[in-house]
Design a protein around this motif. Structure first.
Motif, PDB file in Angstrom:
ATOM      1  N   GLY A 133      15.121   6.792   9.626  1.00  0.00           N
ATOM      2  CA  GLY A 133      14.507   5.572   9.120  1.00  0.00           C
ATOM      3  C   GLY A 133      13.702   5.756   7.860  1.00  0.00           C
ATOM      4  N   ALA A 134      13.203   6.983   7.624  1.00  0.00           N
ATOM      5  CA  ALA A 134      12.388   7.232   6.435  1.00  0.00           C
ATOM      6  C   ALA A 134      13.190   7.143   5.149  1.00  0.00           C
ATOM      7  CB  ALA A 134      11.722   8.602   6.536  1.00  0.00           C
ATOM      8  N   VAL A 135      14.515   7.208   5.241  1.00  0.00           N
ATOM      9  CA  VAL A 135      15.344   7.057   4.041  1.00  0.00           C
ATOM     10  C   VAL A 135      15.133   5.677   3.435  1.00  0.00           C
ATOM     11  CG1 VAL A 135      17.705   6.953   3.164  1.00  0.00           C
ATOM     12  CG2 VAL A 135      17.071   8.710   4.831  1.00  0.00           C
ATOM     13  N   ALA A 136      15.146   4.642   4.280  1.00  0.00           N
ATOM     14  CA  ALA A 136      15.040   3.268   3.795  1.00  0.00           C
ATOM     15  C   ALA A 136      13.617   2.736   3.814  1.00  0.00           C
ATOM     16  CB  ALA A 136      15.939   2.350   4.611  1.00  0.00           C
ATOM     17  N   ASP A 137      12.805   3.166   4.792  1.00  0.00           N
ATOM     18  CA  ASP A 137      11.457   2.602   4.920  1.00  0.00           C
ATOM     19  C   ASP A 137      10.533   3.627   5.572  1.00  0.00           C
ATOM     20  OD1 ASP A 137       9.273   0.966   4.955  1.00  0.00           O
ATOM     21  OD2 ASP A 137      10.141  -0.561   6.269  1.00  0.00           O
ATOM     22  N   SER A 138       9.909   4.457   4.743  1.00  0.00           N
ATOM     23  CA  SER A 138       9.055   5.534   5.257  1.00  0.00           C
ATOM     24  C   SER A 138       7.771   5.016   5.900  1.00  0.00           C
ATOM     25  CB  SER A 138       8.689   6.497   4.121  1.00  0.00           C
ATOM     26  OG  SER A 138       9.824   7.130   3.608  1.00  0.00           O
ATOM     27  N   ILE A 139       7.240   3.916   5.364  1.00  0.00           N
ATOM     28  CA  ILE A 139       5.989   3.344   5.883  1.00  0.00           C
ATOM     29  C   ILE A 139       6.225   1.848   6.072  1.00  0.00           C
ATOM     30  CG2 ILE A 139       3.483   3.211   5.590  1.00  0.00           C
ATOM     31  CD1 ILE A 139       3.744   5.232   3.285  1.00  0.00           C
ATOM     32  N   PRO A 140       6.685   1.418   7.230  1.00  0.00           N
ATOM     33  CA  PRO A 140       7.098   0.017   7.398  1.00  0.00           C
ATOM     34  C   PRO A 140       5.951  -0.984   7.536  1.00  0.00           C
ATOM     35  CG  PRO A 140       7.500   1.231   9.407  1.00  0.00           C
ATOM     36  CD  PRO A 140       7.029   2.243   8.391  1.00  0.00           C
ATOM     37  N   VAL A 141       4.989  -0.886   6.641  1.00  0.00           N
ATOM     38  CA  VAL A 141       3.848  -1.803   6.679  1.00  0.00           C
ATOM     39  C   VAL A 141       4.267  -3.206   6.257  1.00  0.00           C
ATOM     40  CG1 VAL A 141       3.118  -1.104   4.346  1.00  0.00           C
ATOM     41  CG2 VAL A 141       1.454  -2.119   5.926  1.00  0.00           C
ATOM     42  N   LYS A 142       5.191  -3.318   5.303  1.00  0.00           N
ATOM     43  CA  LYS A 142       5.662  -4.641   4.901  1.00  0.00           C
ATOM     44  C   LYS A 142       6.446  -5.311   6.029  1.00  0.00           C
ATOM     45  CE  LYS A 142       6.009  -3.708  -0.080  1.00  0.00           C
ATOM     46  NZ  LYS A 142       6.921  -3.703  -1.253  1.00  0.00           N
ATOM     47  N   GLU A 143       7.168  -4.505   6.799  1.00  0.00           N
ATOM     48  CA  GLU A 143       7.906  -5.058   7.937  1.00  0.00           C
ATOM     49  C   GLU A 143       6.940  -5.584   8.988  1.00  0.00           C
ATOM     50  OE1 GLU A 143      11.066  -6.182  10.470  1.00  0.00           O
ATOM     51  OE2 GLU A 143      10.924  -5.828   8.305  1.00  0.00           O
ATOM     52  N   ALA A 144       5.840  -4.860   9.217  1.00  0.00           N
ATOM     53  CA  ALA A 144       4.823  -5.342  10.159  1.00  0.00           C
ATOM     54  C   ALA A 144       4.253  -6.677   9.678  1.00  0.00           C
ATOM     55  CB  ALA A 144       3.714  -4.301  10.310  1.00  0.00           C
ATOM     56  N   TYR A 145       4.010  -6.778   8.387  1.00  0.00           N
ATOM     57  CA  TYR A 145       3.506  -8.031   7.810  1.00  0.00           C
ATOM     58  C   TYR A 145       4.547  -9.137   7.963  1.00  0.00           C
ATOM     59  CZ  TYR A 145       1.545 -11.232   4.308  1.00  0.00           C
ATOM     60  OH  TYR A 145       1.036 -12.336   3.652  1.00  0.00           O
ATOM     61  N   ARG A 146       5.808  -8.813   7.693  1.00  0.00           N
ATOM     62  CA  ARG A 146       6.885  -9.798   7.808  1.00  0.00           C
ATOM     63  C   ARG A 146       7.002 -10.328   9.231  1.00  0.00           C
ATOM     64  NH1 ARG A 146      11.896 -10.654   9.269  1.00  0.00           N
ATOM     65  NH2 ARG A 146      12.133  -8.633  10.285  1.00  0.00           N
TER      66      ARG A 146
END
Length: 291
Positions: free
Chosen positions: A159-172
């Motif tokens: 998953g780190a290839v596409a999104d290492s820190i999924p903070v924007k996903e948490a916001y979304r």
């Protein structure tokens, strides 16, 4: 309705810091979150936290993560896995069984993967049925792990290839109070890689993954900017290792791993004390209290 989220970065052996942070959370019974998202080693660490099994992640990293069955350069030179993540996952479940009842009666837990066909992030909610596949996929580092986990109609890599820190996903997903556990100090910015041509060659069968890797540093640094300058309707709390954090991606020295764990434990305790108002720290005094 806004919610609270916990986001945990990966980082291979650097995940020992997050293991310490979340063990402090378990000790302090600190779980003010509505959902959690983890990536790679961060997702593995969340298993221990959400099952409320203190030191499970520490034991996996310091006992299994340093073994030749998991990391083996000689095996890799002969065409095998550099890191055998399925072995690590399966052996972890045997050696340190999960309290599945506690885990799956806890908050929703998502693990980030990278779809090899699109190169985009895919976030799976971890369930009893898909856990082995999802945990293999979120940690399946390209090139280092030869198998490609396939399930739910697709094939995936780390998953780190596409999104290492999924903070924007948490916001979304509606979170407006987000706690992020990083694996690098707050001052870190990911440098651009100069080895794109090598990865393109090694990943000739998965060109979308190679393309996504090429822009990984840009997305990583954009996530850090989002953390440092969040939207006006969001609060982001950061727990990051100190500048003298001694653990690297492939560190296998037990004494250094122990130091990293204790740094995480201290940071987690400081964070909770700061949240509860029993202590107050400046960001300079306590990187775990940033935000």
């Amino acid at each position: 309705m806004s919610s609270t989220a916990l986001v945990v970065e990966g980082g291979a052996m650097r995940g020992i810091f997050a293991a310490g942070v979340m063990d402090a959370f378990i000790e302090q019974e600190h779980q003010p979150f509505d959902f959690a998202i983890g990536v790679s080693a961060g997702a593995s660490n969340l298993l221990g936290y959400l099952s409320k099994q203190k030191k499970r992640s520490y034991q996996i990293i310091t006992q299994l993560g340093v073994s030749k069955e998991f990391y083996n350069l000689g095996r890799f030179a002969k065409g095998g896995n550099l890191t055998d993540v399925r072995w690590l996952s399966d052996t972890s479940l045997q050696a340190f069984p999960l309290d599945s009842k506690t885990l799956f009666n806890n908050i929703p837990f998502y693990a980030a993967t990278t779809d090899i066909e699109s190169g985009l992030a895919n976030y799976f909610r971890v369930t009893p049925d898909n856990m082995p596949d999802v945990m293999e996929a979120t940690t399946a580092l390209p090139v280092a792990y030869k198998q490609t986990p396939c399930f739910s109609g697709g094939c995936y890599t780390d998953g780190a290839v596409a999104d290492s820190i999924p903070v924007k996903e948490a916001y979304r997903r509606g979170a407006r109070d987000i706690t992020v556990i990083l694996s690098h100090p707050l001052s870190y910015n990911m440098p651009e890689s100069s080895s794109h041509w090598i990865m393109k060659r090694l990943l000739s069968d998965n060109p979308k993954v190679a393309e996504t890797l090429k822009t990984r540093a840009t997305r990583y640094n954009e996530a850090l900017e989002f953390i440092r300058f969040p939207p006006s309707d969001a609060k982001i709390r950061v727990i990051a290792p100190p500048e003298d954090f001694p653990v690297k991606r492939l560190t296998r020295n037990r004494s250094l791993l122990d130091i990293g764990y204790l740094m995480g434990l201290e940071a987690g305790n400081q964070h909770v004390a700061n949240r509860q108002g029993t202590d107050s720290f400046t960001p300079e005094e306590c990187s775990a209290c940033y935000g």
